[in-house]
Design a protein around this motif. Structure first.
Motif, PDB file in Angstrom:
ATOM      1  N   ASN A   8      38.124 -55.745  29.057  1.00 49.08           N
ATOM      2  CA  ASN A   8      37.536 -56.548  30.119  1.00 49.08           C
ATOM      3  C   ASN A   8      36.014 -56.534  29.946  1.00 49.08           C
ATOM      4  OD1 ASN A   8      36.694 -57.722  32.477  1.00 49.08           O
ATOM      5  ND2 ASN A   8      37.661 -56.239  33.848  1.00 49.08           N
ATOM      6  N   LYS A  10      33.879 -57.946  31.849  1.00 52.99           N
ATOM      7  CA  LYS A  10      33.226 -57.999  33.174  1.00 52.99           C
ATOM      8  C   LYS A  10      32.027 -58.963  33.135  1.00 52.99           C
ATOM      9  CE  LYS A  10      35.227 -53.697  34.734  1.00 52.99           C
ATOM     10  NZ  LYS A  10      35.155 -52.501  35.549  1.00 52.99           N
ATOM     11  N   TYR A  12      28.773 -57.813  32.377  1.00 53.02           N
ATOM     12  CA  TYR A  12      27.656 -57.016  31.855  1.00 53.02           C
ATOM     13  C   TYR A  12      26.710 -57.897  31.037  1.00 53.02           C
ATOM     14  CZ  TYR A  12      30.238 -52.689  32.936  1.00 53.02           C
ATOM     15  OH  TYR A  12      30.891 -51.662  33.565  1.00 53.02           O
ATOM     16  N   HIS A  90      42.029 -57.817  40.014  1.00 47.25           N
ATOM     17  CA  HIS A  90      41.230 -56.680  39.528  1.00 47.25           C
ATOM     18  C   HIS A  90      40.541 -56.025  40.722  1.00 47.25           C
ATOM     19  CE1 HIS A  90      38.031 -54.369  37.649  1.00 47.25           C
ATOM     20  NE2 HIS A  90      38.814 -54.331  36.584  1.00 47.25           N
ATOM     21  N   LEU A 142      37.756 -44.143  39.599  1.00 42.24           N
ATOM     22  CA  LEU A 142      37.442 -43.735  38.222  1.00 42.24           C
ATOM     23  C   LEU A 142      36.885 -44.890  37.378  1.00 42.24           C
ATOM     24  CD1 LEU A 142      40.423 -41.352  37.298  1.00 42.24           C
ATOM     25  CD2 LEU A 142      38.123 -40.745  38.038  1.00 42.24           C
ATOM     26  N   ILE A 143      36.912 -46.098  37.928  1.00 41.08           N
ATOM     27  CA  ILE A 143      36.414 -47.253  37.169  1.00 41.08           C
ATOM     28  C   ILE A 143      34.921 -47.092  36.887  1.00 41.08           C
ATOM     29  CG2 ILE A 143      35.938 -49.738  37.297  1.00 41.08           C
ATOM     30  CD1 ILE A 143      38.602 -50.084  38.736  1.00 41.08           C
ATOM     31  N   GLY A 144      34.560 -47.221  35.617  1.00 43.68           N
ATOM     32  CA  GLY A 144      33.152 -47.121  35.223  1.00 43.68           C
ATOM     33  C   GLY A 144      32.609 -45.710  35.233  1.00 43.68           C
ATOM     34  N   ALA A 176      40.649 -47.347  33.700  1.00 42.52           N
ATOM     35  CA  ALA A 176      39.619 -46.653  34.473  1.00 42.52           C
ATOM     36  C   ALA A 176      39.140 -45.436  33.681  1.00 42.52           C
ATOM     37  CB  ALA A 176      40.083 -46.212  35.860  1.00 42.52           C
ATOM     38  N   GLY A 177      37.922 -45.553  33.202  1.00 40.47           N
ATOM     39  CA  GLY A 177      37.291 -44.446  32.497  1.00 40.47           C
ATOM     40  C   GLY A 177      37.787 -44.185  31.082  1.00 40.47           C
ATOM     41  N   ILE A 178      38.651 -45.059  30.561  1.00 40.66           N
ATOM     42  CA  ILE A 178      39.148 -44.854  29.186  1.00 40.66           C
ATOM     43  C   ILE A 178      37.952 -44.980  28.237  1.00 40.66           C
ATOM     44  CG2 ILE A 178      40.640 -45.772  27.348  1.00 40.66           C
ATOM     45  CD1 ILE A 178      42.478 -44.907  29.524  1.00 40.66           C
ATOM     46  N   LEU A 196      43.567 -50.741  29.543  1.00 38.78           N
ATOM     47  CA  LEU A 196      42.609 -51.767  29.972  1.00 38.78           C
ATOM     48  C   LEU A 196      41.277 -51.048  30.134  1.00 38.78           C
ATOM     49  CD1 LEU A 196      41.804 -54.533  31.250  1.00 38.78           C
ATOM     50  CD2 LEU A 196      42.806 -53.730  33.389  1.00 38.78           C
ATOM     51  N   LEU A 197      40.269 -51.481  29.382  1.00 38.28           N
ATOM     52  CA  LEU A 197      38.982 -50.787  29.488  1.00 38.28           C
ATOM     53  C   LEU A 197      37.821 -51.769  29.423  1.00 38.28           C
ATOM     54  CD1 LEU A 197      37.702 -49.274  26.240  1.00 38.28           C
ATOM     55  CD2 LEU A 197      40.038 -50.094  26.264  1.00 38.28           C
ATOM     56  N   ALA A 198      36.669 -51.297  29.837  1.00 38.48           N
ATOM     57  CA  ALA A 198      35.490 -52.165  29.884  1.00 38.48           C
ATOM     58  C   ALA A 198      34.248 -51.447  29.363  1.00 38.48           C
ATOM     59  CB  ALA A 198      35.259 -52.653  31.316  1.00 38.48           C
ATOM     60  N   SER A 199      33.646 -50.602  30.201  1.00 36.27           N
ATOM     61  CA  SER A 199      32.300 -50.099  29.903  1.00 36.27           C
ATOM     62  C   SER A 199      32.190 -49.344  28.586  1.00 36.27           C
ATOM     63  CB  SER A 199      31.785 -49.233  31.057  1.00 36.27           C
ATOM     64  OG  SER A 199      32.735 -48.277  31.439  1.00 36.27           O
TER      65      SER A 199
HETATM   66  O1  G3P Z   1      39.233 -53.649  33.862  1.00 33.72           O
HETATM   67  C1  G3P Z   1      38.874 -52.441  33.292  1.00 33.72           C
HETATM   68  C2  G3P Z   1      38.192 -51.566  34.232  1.00 33.72           C
HETATM   69  O2  G3P Z   1      38.135 -51.854  35.538  1.00 33.72           O
HETATM   70  C3  G3P Z   1      37.931 -50.205  33.825  1.00 33.72           C
HETATM   71  O3  G3P Z   1      36.567 -50.156  33.642  1.00 33.72           O
HETATM   72  O4  G3P Z   1      34.514 -49.337  32.682  1.00 33.72           O
HETATM   73  O5  G3P Z   1      36.194 -47.735  33.576  1.00 33.72           O
HETATM   74  O6  G3P Z   1      36.670 -48.959  31.465  1.00 33.72           O
HETATM   75  P1  G3P Z   1      35.956 -48.972  32.791  1.00 33.72           P
END
Ligand code: G3P
Length: 219
Positions: A8, A10, A12, A90, A142-144, A176-178, A196-199
Motif C-alpha cells: 500500500n 498510501k 506518502y 482500510h 500497530l499501523i506505521g 501493520a508494522g510488517i 499487506l504493508l506500507a511504510s
Molecule cells: O495497508 C498497510 C498498512 O496499513 C500497514 O502500514 O506502515 O504499518 O506497513 P505499515
C-alpha cells in the motif's frame, strides 16, 4: 494459494508520481524473479500509469456507477485504467459495512477483485459474510509503528484466520508494522495467506533488497 504481498503506497511523498512508478517497477521485477504475486496500491492519480508496470489495486473505490457522482472512484473507471481490484475499508479510509458489501459487488460486476481490511477477528468474520476475494486484518494501533502484528500480536492473525474459515474459504492476509522478511515468515507460519504493508517498503533505503528478501521467504 501461494502467499501474496500487497504494498500500500498510501499518500506518502516518497511514493507519489514518479516515485510510485519506480516502486512499481521494483515490485514487477521482484515478482517475476521470485514467482510471488505482488500487488501495489498507489494513490488514485497514479493508478493508470502504475497499472502499465505491475499488478495494481486502488486504495479505495466507491460503489457508484458511471454518471453524475463528483469525486467518485468507480469500478468502471478502475477497469478502464487496467486496475485489477481495490482495497476497501482500510483503517485510514473506513466505510460503513453496508457500503463494503455494495463495493465488493460493484467491483465484481466490473470484473475486479476486492481486498477488505478489518481491525480484528470479529470484523474479519463480519466482512467474510460479504464474500470478498481477500481479507486483511490490521490492528490499527500497530499501523506505521514498525512493530509487526505477526510478532507483537500473533493471536490477531490466528484468531482472524480461524474466524473467517468458519464463515467462508477466503484468504486472510495480515498487516501493520510488517518490516522485514522474518515478520513475513512469521505471518505465513501463523496461517496468513500473505501480508499487506506500507511504510517499511515506501521508506526503505533499499526497497528492492527488502522486497526480494520478503518474497524470497515465500517463493
Ligand atoms: O495497508 C498497510 C498498512 O496499513 C500497514 O502500514 O506502515 O504499518 O506497513 P505499515
Amino acid at each position: 494459494m501461494k502467499p501474496i504481498i500487497v504494498l500500500n503506497l498510501k499518500a506518502y511523498r516518497e511514493s507519489t508520481g514518479e516515485a510510485a512508478i519506480r516502486l512499481c517497477e521494483i515490485a514487477s521485477e521482484v515478482s517475476l524473479t521470485s514467482g510471488v504475486r505482488i500487488i501495489v496500491a498507489p494513490q488514485a492519480v497514479d493508478l493508470r500509469a502504475c497499472a502499465k508496470v505491475c499488478e495494481v489495486f486502488a486504495q479505495y473505490c466507491d460503489a457508484t456507477d458511471a454518471g453524475a457522482f463528483t469525486g467518485s472512484i468507480t469500478p468502471k473507471a478502475l477497469k478502464d485504467a487496467n486496475v485489477l481490484g481495490s482495497l476497501i475499508n482500510h483503517s485510514e479510509k473506513r466505510v460503513p459495512h453496508e457500503s463494503i458489501k455494495k463495493t465488493i459487488d460493484a467491483l465484481r460486476g466490473a470484473g475486479l477483485q476486492s481486498l477488505v481490511c478489518s481491525k480484528d477477528d470479529a470484523e474479519s468474520a463480519q466482512v467474510a459474510a460479504f464474500s470478498p476475494d481477500f481479507i486483511a486484518v490490521e490492528p490499527p494501533e500497530l499501523i506505521g509503528s514498525g512493530i509487526s502484528v505477526s510478532k507483537a500480536k500473533p493471536e490477531v492473525v490466528t484468531n482472524s484466520v480461524a474466524a473467517v474459515q468458519k464463515v467462508a474459504k477466503i484468504p486472510v492476509l495480515c498487516g501493520a508494522g510488517i518490516s522485514n522478511a522474518s515478520d513475513v515468515k512469521k505471518a505465513i507460519e501463523l496461517g496468513a495467506a500473505g501480508v499487506l504493508l506500507a511504510s517499511a517498503y515506501v521508506k526503505s533505503a533499499d526497497p528492492k533488497k527488502l522486497l526480494s528478501e520478503m518474497a524470497g521467504i515465500i517463493g
